[in-house]
Design an enzyme around this catalytic site. Structure first.
Site, short mmCIF file in Angstrom:
data_model
loop_
_atom_site.label_atom_id
_atom_site.label_comp_id
_atom_site.label_asym_id
_atom_site.label_seq_id
_atom_site.Cartn_x
_atom_site.Cartn_y
_atom_site.Cartn_z
N ASP A 71 45.98 43.74 38.72
CA ASP A 71 44.51 43.65 38.76
C ASP A 71 44.01 43.87 40.18
O ASP A 71 42.80 43.91 40.43
CB ASP A 71 44.01 42.34 38.14
CG ASP A 71 44.49 41.11 38.88
OD1 ASP A 71 45.34 41.24 39.79
OD2 ASP A 71 44.02 40.00 38.54
N GLU B 197 53.68 35.08 45.95
CA GLU B 197 52.73 35.73 46.87
C GLU B 197 52.34 34.77 47.98
O GLU B 197 51.91 33.63 47.73
CB GLU B 197 51.48 36.17 46.09
CG GLU B 197 50.45 36.82 47.03
CD GLU B 197 49.45 37.72 46.33
OE1 GLU B 197 49.50 37.87 45.09
OE2 GLU B 197 48.60 38.28 47.05
#
Ligand code: KIV
Length: 281
Positions: A73, A209
């Site tokens: 995304d 992340e």
């Protein structure tokens, strides 16, 4: 095992030709599955993963033998021009998954469930199925224990699931920025508990992340499934990057975790300028 092409020896005798000559011919290598990605860890193979958003990018990554491509995304920022990922819709995701899947890559095609797309068990399963119909072979969603019922339901419906822990870009507005995770002891413990829960639910791998390299290393040693880091240090089982960041396509942003290996933006500017001037002349 996951090399780009399989070479198979075919005995010409079997084809009614000269039996003394053995030819080497190319046969298509098998499609990469989520299980194959998971098993790379046990074999000590590193996992290079990149994002793709359309047909040419997917085809190029596949030709190089990237085993996992993510229709992320992040396309909200790097393709659609939004300030973050929170405005990306299911329709956006389906459109880009279809485009990338038309490359018929050998790579595993993983698609992100977008913001607001997995708030309930029902919406998570419905939207994961929509992404699979568009061409995804696995889905990813951000979070750990707080989305566990959704993760379990997605996996029970037969769709492989890639976890995503650490900095969760879909939470950027609540968090007021992109902050490294795992620095404090409560964050460290939460990451361990979330990762254990995702593994127990059946995630085939987990993206980490902006996790501190120390905690990313600990998770990599602790978990039976691969960790795939982005801004999480060198000790993960794999690394993932947003491809336009690697190629230097977005000169307006600078990121700490990636040094562009090309300057596509500058090369484009100069080629376009040269062509424009040639037309004007
Ligand atoms: O959307 C995306 O590209 C991602 C990667 C940064 C892992 O989630």
């Amino acid at each position: 095992m996951l090399k780009c092409e399989n070479l198979e020896r075919l005995d010409d005798a079997a084809r009614g030709e000269d039996s003394t000559i053995t030819r080497i011919s190319k046969v298509p290598a098998p499609k990469i599955t989520a299980e194959m990605i998971r098993d790379m860890k046990a074999r000590g193979e590193k996992i290079p993963a990149l994002t793709a958003y359309d047909f040419p990018m997917a085809r190029l990554l596949d030709e190089v033998g990237i085993p996992l491509m993510l229709i992320g995304d992040s396309l909200g920022m790097v393709v659609l021009g939004y300030p973050d990922t929170t405005r990306v819709t299911m329709a956006d995701m389906e459109h880009h998954v279809r485009a990338a899947a038309r490359a018929k890559p050998r790579s595993l095609v993983v698609a992100d469930l977008p913001y607001g797309g997995y708030e309930t068990i029902e919406s998570a399963v419905t939207n994961a199925k929509r992404l699979v119909t568009a061409g995804a072979e696995a889905v990813k969603a951000e979070g750990g224990r707080e989305i566990l019922p959704q993760v379990q339901a997605i996996i029970s419906s037969g769709i492989p699931f890639l976890g995503h822990l650490g900095m969760l870009p879909q939470h950027v507005l609540e968090e007021g920025g992109y902050h490294v995770k795992g620095k404090s002891e409560p964050e460290h413990q939460a990451l361990l508990a979330d990762a254990d829960a995702l593994v127990k639910a059946g995630a085939f791998a987990i993206v980490l992340e902006l996790v501190t390299p120390r905690v990313a290393k600990e998770l990599t040693q602790r978990l039976p499934v691969p960790t795939i880091g982005i801004g999480a240090g060198p000790d993960c089982d794999g690394q993932i990057l947003v491809t336009p960041d690697l190629l230097g396509m977005l000169p307006w942003y600078s990121l700490k975790h990636v040094k562009p290996k090309l300057n596509v933006a500058e090369q484009m500017r100069s080629v376009v300028k040269e062509w424009k001037e040639s037309v004007e002349a």
